[in-house]
Design an enzyme around this catalytic site. Structure first.
Site, PDB file in Angstrom:
ATOM      1  CG  ASP A 302       3.640  11.754  17.089  1.00  0.00           C
ATOM      2  OD1 ASP A 302       4.849  11.475  17.193  1.00  0.00           O
ATOM      3  OD2 ASP A 302       2.791  10.952  16.663  1.00  0.00           O
ATOM      4  CD  GLU A 504       5.668   5.237  18.544  1.00  0.00           C
ATOM      5  OE1 GLU A 504       4.845   4.991  17.643  1.00  0.00           O
ATOM      6  OE2 GLU A 504       5.481   6.106  19.412  1.00  0.00           O
TER       7      GLU A 504
HETATM    8  C1  GLC Z   1       3.279   7.509  16.373  1.00  0.00           C
HETATM    9  C2  GLC Z   1       4.666   8.043  16.093  1.00  0.00           C
HETATM   10  C3  GLC Z   1       4.795   8.794  14.785  1.00  0.00           C
HETATM   11  C4  GLC Z   1       3.788   8.263  13.776  1.00  0.00           C
HETATM   12  C5  GLC Z   1       2.396   8.543  14.298  1.00  0.00           C
HETATM   13  C6  GLC Z   1       1.307   7.954  13.376  1.00  0.00           C
HETATM   14  O1  GLC Z   1       2.994   7.595  17.742  1.00  0.00           O
HETATM   15  O2  GLC Z   1       5.292   8.817  17.110  1.00  0.00           O
HETATM   16  O3  GLC Z   1       6.146   8.644  14.335  1.00  0.00           O
HETATM   17  O4  GLC Z   1       3.972   8.902  12.521  1.00  0.00           O
HETATM   18  O5  GLC Z   1       2.184   8.054  15.622  1.00  0.00           O
HETATM   19  O6  GLC Z   1       1.414   6.558  13.346  1.00  0.00           O
END
Ligand code: GLC
Length: 616
Positions: A302, A504
């Protein structure tokens, strides 16, 4: 601008020609050969730097087009809100094709893969169809609907050259105080498994049209309140304090179902399990996912998650790559990551065999996707972006997602011929609020942020010509008076309350009570109408116990997206209420987190699976 786009088209045609010519001489470019043969041929031609480049995923504003070529970059992404300006499908396609052209200028012309979060449509793109967030889809219990939604989303993404979608989110959220509850389909593993695997099938089709990325492996929905060390987050990116049996019984089955459905990319969670970050947990990533479950695709970290493993960056990178992460969503500093990798391979901390395994997996997926044959956007699909067909599908999904919580005196469905209808609440007329987070902007945003139909517009389009609809954001209706100037009442009032957009950990909430303005709004309109309907726009169940008796009817509408007409379709009886709660609805905050193993059906305000007219 026109001259520039002509040059780009010429450039793309020229590059396509070169790529086609090369196919004649290099086996890996021969699409008639078995994929594993193409992988081995290409892997054996690659230098270490070219291999490390394939493991490098960079945010699109953090690298120059020239450095894409220079560093052999294998992946680029738009983070939440990562749209080009102007934010049009044509400009997305020009942006992504431009990056791709630079990747194809490398010695071996390995196409890059471009990713974005299309979690409820191609939701960073202005004008794209915005579908209900997963919590609403969970209420539908309809795998075929979810498959169709993910197929429609894939169409709109392919039009812009985005062949990699960081979706579906197949967490099994156990604590609705988590700001990502609405990205989850349900608290129930079986629903997540069924809908998540359907989405994978819809998105990928039979030929991996758009690469799905079930996320976030493993146990992101099991974290404990107060265990997060990230910014002011409370539970997001926290620690899953559960034993392995719970992890395997509650949180792992959706990944088994996703792999059975053909998933070839898995995103690893920020969160921890026990003492370690999952991003550095070799047992979960290599032994369990790749070994026991036989995952043949590639894992991706991530957003900067690897950096959280250790304050020593080199130690963090070595730990994550050796644990089984194949591609690092860096996402900013490509050169630091590449240099760290080069040093770690040179001194043996990362075995070359691990590099080859990671690159083999990445190449296998790129060949499966047909990226070598079709690296650029598909202009013929541009007409699908925000199309009437896709919006009709979204409208249908909205209707099936609504859950009827209370309906005294059969207040619902409403008669379209109701004489006077009061509508109140800022959320009644705001596309941004009804779409929630991950819409145009990462956190979402209030206002007319993208085309669509608000709840109010849907209501106005549905009632009879004789009906007077009066909208007052604050519910005062001061101008509703009779000829003598006395305040008029209405037969029916609809009040829309709930949450403002978030994403988030910024949505982690210790208190899910209705806001004071919302509580006052309900009380104020109650005084002026014969029948009161309350609609809740939210990313999760809210605490409404005290307010419940104030209205004849309550509807949970979740985060319906751009097609608010779907709400009116059900309120006025054109569609039935079929939705059932995907999450248990608490009576009060002190019940959270629920212990589902011991929870009695009468403890929550409404139990999991509850839904009037849709009761099973
Ligand atoms: C974010 C999220 C993830 C996402 C990624 C790219 O922090 O946790 O779900 O796909 O970054 O945007």
């Amino acid at each position: 601008m026109k001259a520039k786009s002509h040059w780009l088209v010429l450039w793309v045609v020229l590059l396509t020609g070169i790529v086609t010519l090369r196919a004649a001489e290099l086996p890996y470019r021969d699409a008639s050969l078995p994929i594993d043969q193409r992988v081995e041929d290409l892997l054996n031609r690659m230098t270490l730097d070219e291999k490390i480049g394939q493991m490098t995923l960079i945010e699109k504003n953090s690298i120059t087009p020239a450095d894409i070529t220079r560093h052999f970059i294998g992946g680029l992404l738009s983070g939440g809100g990562g749209y080009p300006t102007p934010n049009t499908a044509e400009n997305w396609a020009a942006m992504v094709d431009g990056f791709q052209a630079r990747a194809l200028e490398t010695r071996l012309a390995i196409p890059l893969i471009y990713g974005a979060d299309g979690v409820h449509g191609h939701n960073n793109l202005y004008g794209a169809t915005i579908f209900p967030h997963n919590i609403g889809l969970g209420a539908t219990r309809n795998p075929e609907l979810v498959r169709a939604i993910c197929a429609a989303t894939a169409e709109e993404m392919m039009a812009t050259g985005v062949y990699w979608n960081y979706a579906p989110m197949i967490a099994v959220p156990q604590d609705i105080r988590w700001g990502r509850t609405y990205e989850g389909y349900s608290e129930a593993t079986a629903i997540v498994s069924a809908l998540g695997s359907s989405c994978v099938k819809g998105m990928q089709g039979d030929t991996v049209q758009v690469l799905a990325t079930p996320k976030h492996y493993l146990g992101d929905g099991a974290t404990a309140w107060g265990s997060s060390a990230y910014e002011d987050y409370q539970i997001d990116q926290g620690v899953a304090m559960v034993d392995e049996i719970t992890l395997r019984e509650i949180h792992l089955p959706p990944y088994k179902a996703a792999l059975d459905a053909g998933a070839m990319s898995i995103m690893i969670t920020f969160s921890g399990w026990g003492e370690t970050k999952v991003s550095s947990n070799q047992y979960l990533i290599t032994n369990l996912l790749k070994g026991e479950l036989g995952f043949q695709g590639f894992t991706v970290s991530d957003w900067g998650a690897i950096d959280q493993i250790s304050p020593d960056y080199a130690e963090a990178v070595v730990s994550a790559i050796n644990a089984g992460i194949d591609m690092n969503m860096v996402p900013y500093d490509a050169e630091r990551f590449i240099a760290t990798m080069q040093a770690a391979v040179a001194d043996g901390r990362i075995p070359l065999g691990r590099i080859d395994d990671a690159v083999r997996r990445i190449l296998r997926v790129k060949f499966m996707m047909g990226l070598f044959e079709r690296p650029f956007s598909q202009p013929d699909l541009l007409e699908t972006v925000g199309s009437a067909e896709n919006r009709a599908l979204a409208r249908q999904a909205v209707a099936q997602s609504l859950v009827l919580l209370r309906n005294e005196a059969e207040a619902l469905p409403l008669a379209k011929s109701v004489p006077t209808l009061f509508v109140a609440g800022v959320a009644a007329d705001d596309i941004g609020i009804q779409s929630g987070g991950w819409t145009i902007e990462w956190q979402g945003k209030e206002g007319a942020i993208t085309p669509g139909t608000t709840l109010l517009e849907g209501i106005e389009a549905t009632v009879s010509a004789e009906t007077t609809v009066i909208y007052d954001r604050l519910g005062r209706f001061r101008n509703a008076r009779d000829s003598a100037g006395n305040l008029l009442n209405a037969e029916v009032g609809i009040v829309v309350v709930g949450e403002r957009p978030y994403a988030e950990g910024r949505g982690d909430a210790a208190d899910l009570s209705l806001s004071e303005p919302d509580r006052s709004l309900i009380e104020r309109v109650r005084q002026r109408v014969d029948t009161l309907i309350v609609i809740v726009i939210s990313g999760r169940p809210l605490i409404i116990s005290e307010q419940l008796p104030l209205a004849e009817a309550w509807v949970a509408a979740w985060l319906p997206g751009s097609e608010g007409q779907g709400v009116a379709d059900v309120l006025f009886g054109d569609q039935p209420f079929v939705g059932r709660l995907p999450y248990t609805w608490p009576r009060s905050m002190d019940q959270l987190p629920f212990d589902f193993a011991t929870l009695a059906p009468d403890e929550p305000l409404f139990p999991f699976g509850y839904g009037l007219a849709g009761d099973s």
